[in-house]
Scaffold this motif. Structure first.
Motif: not given
Length: 198
Positions: A86-115
């Motif tokens: 039976t085909a596998w179906v993703r049961s939830g969204g793409f919960r990846d810590e990277l996106f939380l880190k991108l959110f945090g770095a974006t909130a801190l500003g361009p230098a944090a995002l670039a780092e």
């Protein structure tokens, strides 16, 4: 993750014992999945026995403690066939810590995002180098090679995403991100109230 189905699949090859099942799983799936915790495996086996998918029997040994052997039942064979075909179906969204880190770095500003972007890019490049070495070491095992190929494809996709993240998020990071913009608005309102009250 449906490890109990993978255990049923291992038992289609014939009855086996816990530690042998652990070794067979790790050999079949390869280093990308990681080890199978023996305590967790025995919990899975207990559940499979309870659900009627596996039977348990004791094998007496003269020089060691008795071994427990697990055997697939007809219900277990039907269950693993249903799951595996039976085909596998993703049961939830793409919960990846990277996106939380991108959110945090974006909130801190361009230098944090670039780092973050630079550090994450280097991490993915290192992962790709390691995966490439593993791939060369596992050419003789098609399933392990396929899993490593999947890891390489995922890592390349992640690298593409991080390469575009700084460009796409920079306009938002310039204002400190949405959270920063809201905080700035709140500060401006407070300052205006203080001026009126003075």
């Amino acid at each position: 993750m449906p490890l109990h189905h993978a255990v049923l699949a291992l038992l289609t090859e014939g009855p086996n014992h816990g530690y042998e099942l652990k070794g067979s799983f790790e050999q079949a799936i390869g280093p990308q999945w990681g080890g199978l915790n023996i305590g967790h495996l025995y919990q899975i086996l207990d559940r499979l026995v309870r659900d009627g998918y596996v039977t348990r029997s004791q094998i007496q040994q003269s020089d060691r403690p008795d071994k427990t052997r697990y055997t697939l039942t007809e219900a277990g064979a039907a269950e693993v066939r249903q799951w595996a075909t039976t085909a596998w179906v993703r049961s939830g969204g793409f919960r990846d810590e990277l996106f939380l880190k991108l959110f945090g770095a974006t909130a801190l500003g361009p230098a944090a995002l670039a780092e973050l972007v630079a550090d994450q890019r280097q991490t993915y490049l290192s992962e790709l180098a390691g995966l490439t070495r593993q791939r060369r070491a596992h050419t003789g095992d098609p399933l392990v090679a396929l899993l490593i190929d999947a890891a390489i494809a995922h890592t390349k996709a992640d690298l593409e995403l991080i390469e575009s993240a700084e460009r796409r998020l920079a306009p938002q990071a310039g204002t400190g991100g949405a959270a920063g913009a809201r905080a700035a608005e709140a500060r401006a309102v407070d300052e205006e109230r203080e001026e009126r009250g003075a």
